[in-house]
Scaffold this active site. Structure first.
Site, short mmCIF file in Angstrom:
data_model
loop_
_atom_site.label_atom_id
_atom_site.label_comp_id
_atom_site.label_asym_id
_atom_site.label_seq_id
_atom_site.Cartn_x
_atom_site.Cartn_y
_atom_site.Cartn_z
N ASP A 187 79.28 60.52 91.04
CA ASP A 187 78.45 59.47 90.44
C ASP A 187 79.37 58.35 89.96
O ASP A 187 80.36 58.60 89.27
CB ASP A 187 77.67 60.07 89.26
CG ASP A 187 76.72 59.08 88.61
OD1 ASP A 187 75.49 59.27 88.73
OD2 ASP A 187 77.21 58.11 88.00
N ASP A 204 75.28 46.53 95.27
CA ASP A 204 75.03 47.06 96.62
C ASP A 204 76.32 47.13 97.43
O ASP A 204 76.57 48.10 98.15
CB ASP A 204 74.02 46.17 97.38
CG ASP A 204 72.59 46.44 96.95
OD1 ASP A 204 72.39 47.33 96.09
OD2 ASP A 204 71.69 45.77 97.47
N GLU A 230 73.38 55.71 92.68
CA GLU A 230 74.84 55.64 92.86
C GLU A 230 75.43 57.03 92.85
O GLU A 230 76.55 57.24 92.44
CB GLU A 230 75.49 54.76 91.77
CG GLU A 230 74.68 54.58 90.52
CD GLU A 230 74.78 55.75 89.55
OE1 GLU A 230 73.87 56.61 89.61
OE2 GLU A 230 75.71 55.80 88.74
P1 GH3 Z 1 77.39 56.59 84.03
O1 GH3 Z 1 78.85 56.28 83.98
O2 GH3 Z 1 76.98 57.46 82.91
O3 GH3 Z 1 77.01 57.16 85.34
O4 GH3 Z 1 76.63 55.22 83.82
P2 GH3 Z 1 75.88 54.36 84.92
O5 GH3 Z 1 75.69 53.00 84.37
O6 GH3 Z 1 76.60 54.47 86.20
O7 GH3 Z 1 74.55 55.18 85.08
P3 GH3 Z 1 73.04 54.78 84.96
O8 GH3 Z 1 72.31 55.96 85.52
O9 GH3 Z 1 72.71 54.34 83.57
O10 GH3 Z 1 72.83 53.54 85.91
C1 GH3 Z 1 72.78 53.66 87.28
C2 GH3 Z 1 72.37 52.32 87.81
O11 GH3 Z 1 72.39 52.30 89.24
C3 GH3 Z 1 70.96 51.95 87.42
C4 GH3 Z 1 70.34 51.44 88.69
O12 GH3 Z 1 69.70 50.23 88.53
C5 GH3 Z 1 71.49 51.29 89.64
N1 GH3 Z 1 71.13 51.47 91.04
C6 GH3 Z 1 70.49 52.51 91.60
N2 GH3 Z 1 70.34 52.31 92.93
C7 GH3 Z 1 70.90 51.11 93.21
C8 GH3 Z 1 71.05 50.33 94.41
O13 GH3 Z 1 70.64 50.73 95.51
N3 GH3 Z 1 71.69 49.15 94.31
C9 GH3 Z 1 72.16 48.68 93.13
N4 GH3 Z 1 72.79 47.51 93.11
N5 GH3 Z 1 72.01 49.37 91.98
C10 GH3 Z 1 71.39 50.57 92.01
MG MG Z 2 76.70 56.35 87.16
MG MG Z 3 73.65 58.26 88.08
#
Ligand code: GH3
Ligand code: MG
Ligand code: MG
Ligand code: MG
Length: 309
Positions: A187, A204, A230
């Protein structure tokens, strides 16, 4: 006219599916035509389910899930159009090329065939060479469709749906040869911050870059999946958790050196990972992922940019 016994055919199909051999269902009441086309297609290495009875053929279609369907228009009991309609009504949404063959090939018949969902119409007498090249095109398209269903659009790595199939396959193999394997959940750290600071498109690009980096650095026997957002998963066959941990630590070191540029800003990204070696082939797939996921949670809790088991 039934070529082989049902269960023999079923077993054979299970084998061909593993080897990615296409399975073609052929329905024609003209036995000599049936044998001619079956032999021609089998010489290409394809598996052919030949049937002269449309009622049995419909049952066989739902049992065997062929990759391609060839239906003669003129059949006893019900015609090819009726059979096509019946199959379309009950089939799932999956794309299966449907080819009508007929001696009756006037314009209206052809139009009706296409209106009813046929993908091709081939007139009898059949030119075998042309028939086979047309079939090749249909099977190519079918293969691309089947693969695209299993591939994540953004990162072009396997998706969650294929993870399920792959893990099941690995568990089945483990039952046979006792070889354990390791699953790793990765992650990206503070990914939300990447989005918030540099924009969603930059986010992205990081996902695409991360997936490409992993693809380039894992062994050809390892498989990479996007689990969602992610989060990515790697299956390491015949690998212990200790070995996988070492591999991931090296990957983390390398990946964190990569510099991403967005307009004038430059930044780098890290990830955290949790690994779990599967030793019980009876484990439920979601449970195995959950255990790897809790190791990932430990990695996050212990400061991120690290690997735990
Ligand atoms: P942590 O270190 O605890 O993993 O914090 P984090 O910020 O990585 O984790 P969190 O789960 O809070 O945020 C994940 C983010 O990923 C939120 C979401 O909007 C973003 N995300 C999910 N799918 C995609 C995608 O396909 N493209 C983009 N640009 N962002 C995405
Ligand atoms: Mg994360
Ligand atoms: Mg995550
Ligand atoms: Mg006929």
């Amino acid at each position: 006219y039934e070529y082989e016994h049902f269960h023999e055919v079923e077993e054979k199909i299970a084998d061909t599916r593993k080897e990615h051999v296409p399975v073609i269902q052929l329905i024609d009441d003209d036995i000599s035509m049936l044998i001619l086309l079956k032999d021609a297609m089998e010489s290409k290495g394809w598996m052919v389910l030949a049937n002269s009875d449309p009622i049995k053929a419909a049952e066989q279609y739902f049992d065997m899930r062929p990759d391609c369907l060839i239906i003669d228009l003129h059949l006893p009991h019900k015609n090819g159009f009726q059979l096509l309609e019946e199959i379309q009504q009950h089939a799932n949404k999956k794309f299966i090329p449907k080819i009508m063959i007929s001696i009756q090939n006037d314009r209206d018949t052809r139009i009706q065939a296409f209106k009813m969902g046929a993908d091709d119409f081939i007139e009898k007498p059949i030119d075998l060479e042309e028939f086979l090249v047309r079939m090749e095109r249909h099977l190519d398209r079918k293969k691309i469709f089947d693969q695209s269903v299993l591939i994540d659009e953004l990162t072009q790595v396997y998706n969650r749906k294929f993870l399920q199939d792959s893990m099941q396959k690995s568990l089945d193999e483990m039952k046979r040869n006792g070889k354990s394997f390791t699953v790793a959940v990765m992650d990206i750290d503070f990914f939300k911050k990447v989005n918030d600071t540099y924009g969603h498109l930059a986010g992205d690009r990081v996902l695409i870059g991360f997936a490409q980096f992993l693809k380039d650095h894992i062994r050809s026997t390892d498989t990479l999946f996007r689990f969602g957002g992610e989060e990515f998963i790697i299956l390491f066959p015949a690998t212990t958790d200790i070995e996988a941990k070492e591999i991931l630590k090296r990957l983390l070191q390398e990946f964190s050196k990569i510099v991403f540029s967005e307009n004038d800003a430059q930044f780098s990204v890290t990830f955290s990972a949790g690994v779990y070696m599967i030793i019980d082939s009876e484990i439920a797939i979601p449970d195995a992922i959950k255990i790897a996921d809790s190791a990932l949670y430990e990695a996050k809790k212990n400061g991120r940019a690290r690997v735990e088991s």
